[in-house]
Design a protein around this motif. Structure first.
Motif, short mmCIF file in Angstrom:
data_model
loop_
_atom_site.label_atom_id
_atom_site.label_comp_id
_atom_site.label_asym_id
_atom_site.label_seq_id
_atom_site.Cartn_x
_atom_site.Cartn_y
_atom_site.Cartn_z
N UNK A 89 -1.04 -4.75 -2.21
CA UNK A 89 -2.37 -4.50 -2.79
C UNK A 89 -2.73 -5.78 -3.55
N UNK A 90 -3.02 -6.83 -2.80
CA UNK A 90 -3.22 -8.13 -3.41
C UNK A 90 -1.91 -8.88 -3.54
N UNK A 91 -2.00 -10.09 -4.09
CA UNK A 91 -0.81 -10.94 -4.18
C UNK A 91 0.20 -10.43 -5.18
N UNK A 92 -0.26 -9.74 -6.23
CA UNK A 92 0.66 -9.39 -7.32
C UNK A 92 0.71 -7.89 -7.59
N UNK A 93 0.40 -7.08 -6.59
CA UNK A 93 0.50 -5.63 -6.75
C UNK A 93 0.94 -5.01 -5.43
N UNK A 94 1.64 -3.88 -5.54
CA UNK A 94 2.06 -3.16 -4.34
C UNK A 94 1.95 -1.67 -4.59
N UNK A 95 1.85 -0.91 -3.50
CA UNK A 95 1.91 0.55 -3.54
C UNK A 95 3.15 0.98 -2.78
N UNK A 96 3.87 1.97 -3.30
CA UNK A 96 5.11 2.44 -2.69
C UNK A 96 5.00 3.93 -2.41
N UNK A 97 5.30 4.30 -1.18
CA UNK A 97 5.38 5.71 -0.79
C UNK A 97 6.82 6.00 -0.41
N UNK A 98 7.42 6.99 -1.07
CA UNK A 98 8.83 7.29 -0.84
C UNK A 98 9.01 8.78 -0.59
N UNK A 99 9.76 9.11 0.47
CA UNK A 99 10.08 10.50 0.78
C UNK A 99 11.55 10.61 1.14
N UNK A 100 12.08 11.81 1.01
CA UNK A 100 13.46 12.09 1.40
C UNK A 100 13.48 12.69 2.79
N UNK A 101 14.47 12.32 3.59
CA UNK A 101 14.66 12.82 4.95
C UNK A 101 15.96 13.60 4.99
#
Length: 431
Positions: free
Chosen positions: A318-330
């Motif tokens: 999300x731009x050079x200095x930001x991120x979005x994280x999606x995490x799930x368990x399998x």
């Protein structure tokens, strides 16, 4: 990009990355065009859309998409954008529908993507055809239940070709159940004020474990378990930017390897599972499936972490200095209910955004991002293990494989697995 960002010197056993790769807005924009618009990207798992009419909506490569199970049984990926004026069709993250309705003008689409309803149709001329306004469908495919999409109509590789050596590790995950694997309901959505590539590096970095995760190490020792050791195991480059670390378990996964930290009543069930796997796959492969920890990195932004708990982690810029994280368990669909509860506890306790490890990881990569503001030190070093025939998990071979593919794509070269630094690839394979 005439001034090289990746400085890969096999002769001197030196691998450096210019820190502007993590901070420069122009580099971030080029990544979207040259990597995320071209590669196969993870969308979701087939278990998330288990029956006709089910869907999930999410961002993939900066684009809103819908993963939909059509009434004809096919799973498709659509642009989450009305073909009339562009509004999002799905604002909910998941659901069950027979059709998608645009909230702007009530245009309606079937779950197969066909335009089925247009209010006041006599406002259009004789050349208007519903068939011309179906939802935009992206090229998608799945491997062992993992669904990927590519936005590049010229992408020359099939999904299986693109995954290269990563298929071996996906198989080790998918073979953990005879009835299939499923995503446990309840995604963890969070982020970090840091460049997305820092989290990719961190996710395959075992070198930091005991230094950064002291609280978890102490907690595991208090339970009579031994946390992952600093040395041992091996790292592998799997081609086309993919890599993996694999090591014997110290803190066991809740599958078929019992340790004293688990309820004694679970021991015979886990041992029965281990025996069943050994009978089906043979002792050696069964040990890899049930008795090894691993972290699989699929270029550019997917991590499958099969250690402590089985986690799918999608990391989006999300731009050079930001991120979005999606995490799930399998988990296996046929999992014992008590072991399922143990699995969920392991997932939240360690890998969840409020667990032992993830807050540490977020804090340290944000610290790196802030440290990059001092531009006196130009390069980060990822040379660890280049002097070894078989790199260990505390070495940086998977990260180097990531960066080599990043560098090829940023220079307009798709790269060829067969010729990409074969020395390190062959060294890892000898394990």
């Amino acid at each position: 990009m005439d001034d090289p960002i990746v400085v890969d010197d096999l002769e001197r056993l030196s691998f450096r990355v210019d820190r502007r790769a993590y901070t420069d807005d122009d580099v971030a924009a080029q990544e979207m065009a040259r990597i995320f618009d071209r590669c196969w990207l993870y969308v979701g798992h087939e278990s998330e859309v288990p029956e006709p009419g089910s869907f999930v909506s999410r961002e993939v490569g900066g684009r809103p998409v819908i993963l939909a199970h059509g009434s004809d049984g096919a799973i498709r990926v659509f642009a989450n954008s009305c073909t009339h004026r562009g509004a999002l069709l799905c604002s909910q993250p998941a659901g069950q529908v027979k059709s998608f309705r645009c909230p702007y003008h009530d245009w309606t689409f079937s779950n197969k993507g066909e335009l089925t309803g247009v209010p006041i149709p006599d406002g259009y001329g004789p050349g208007f055809r519903k068939a011309d306004f179906g939802l935009a469908q992206h090229r998608s495919d799945s491997y062992r239940g993992f669904v990927f999409v590519t936005f590049d109509p010229q992408q020359p590789r099939t999904l299986t070709e693109y995954l290269a050596g990563a298929t071996e590790y996906i198989d080790l995950v998918a073979d953990q159940s005879e009835t299939g694997m499923e995503v446990i309901q309840g995604a963890q959505l969070h982020g970090a004020q840091a460049n997305w590539k820092l989290m990719m590096e961190n996710s395959v970095d075992i070198y930091h474990f005991r230094a950064l995760h002291k609280r978890y190490v102490s907690y595991m020792q208090s339970l009579g378990s031994v946390p992952p050791r600093r040395r041992g195991g091996f790292g592998r480059a799997l081609g086309l930017g993919h890599g993996a670390n694999e090591l014997p378990p110290a803190a066991a996964r809740p599958l078929a390897h019992w340790t004293p930290m688990f309820d004694p009543e679970l021991r015979p069930r886990m041992e029965a599972t281990a025996a069943r796997f050994a009978e089906k796959f043979g002792a050696e492969r069964a040990q890899r499936i049930t008795g090894m920890n691993r972290a699989l990195m699929i270029f550019p932004n997917l991590m499958i972490i099969d250690a402590i708990a089985l986690t799918i982690r999608k990391i989006d810029p999300v731009g050079a200095d930001r991120m979005a994280i999606t995490s799930v368990a399998l988990a296996p669909k046929d999992e014992d209910p008590e072991i399922r509860e143990l699995r969920k506890s392991h997932y939240l306790t360690f890998l969840g955004p409020a667990g032992f490890a993830t807050p540490d990881d977020i804090e340290i990569i944000e610290s790196c991002q802030r440290g990059y503001r001092n531009r006196t030190v130009r390069y980060s070093d990822l040379s660890r293990g280049m002097n070894k025939e078989i790199p260990e998990t505390t070495d940086e071979l998977p990260a180097r494989e990531f960066w080599r593919q990043w560098d090829r794509l940023m220079h307009g070269d798709d790269g060829h697995f067969e010729v990409a630094h074969q020395a390190e690839l062959q060294g890892a394979e000898k394990e």
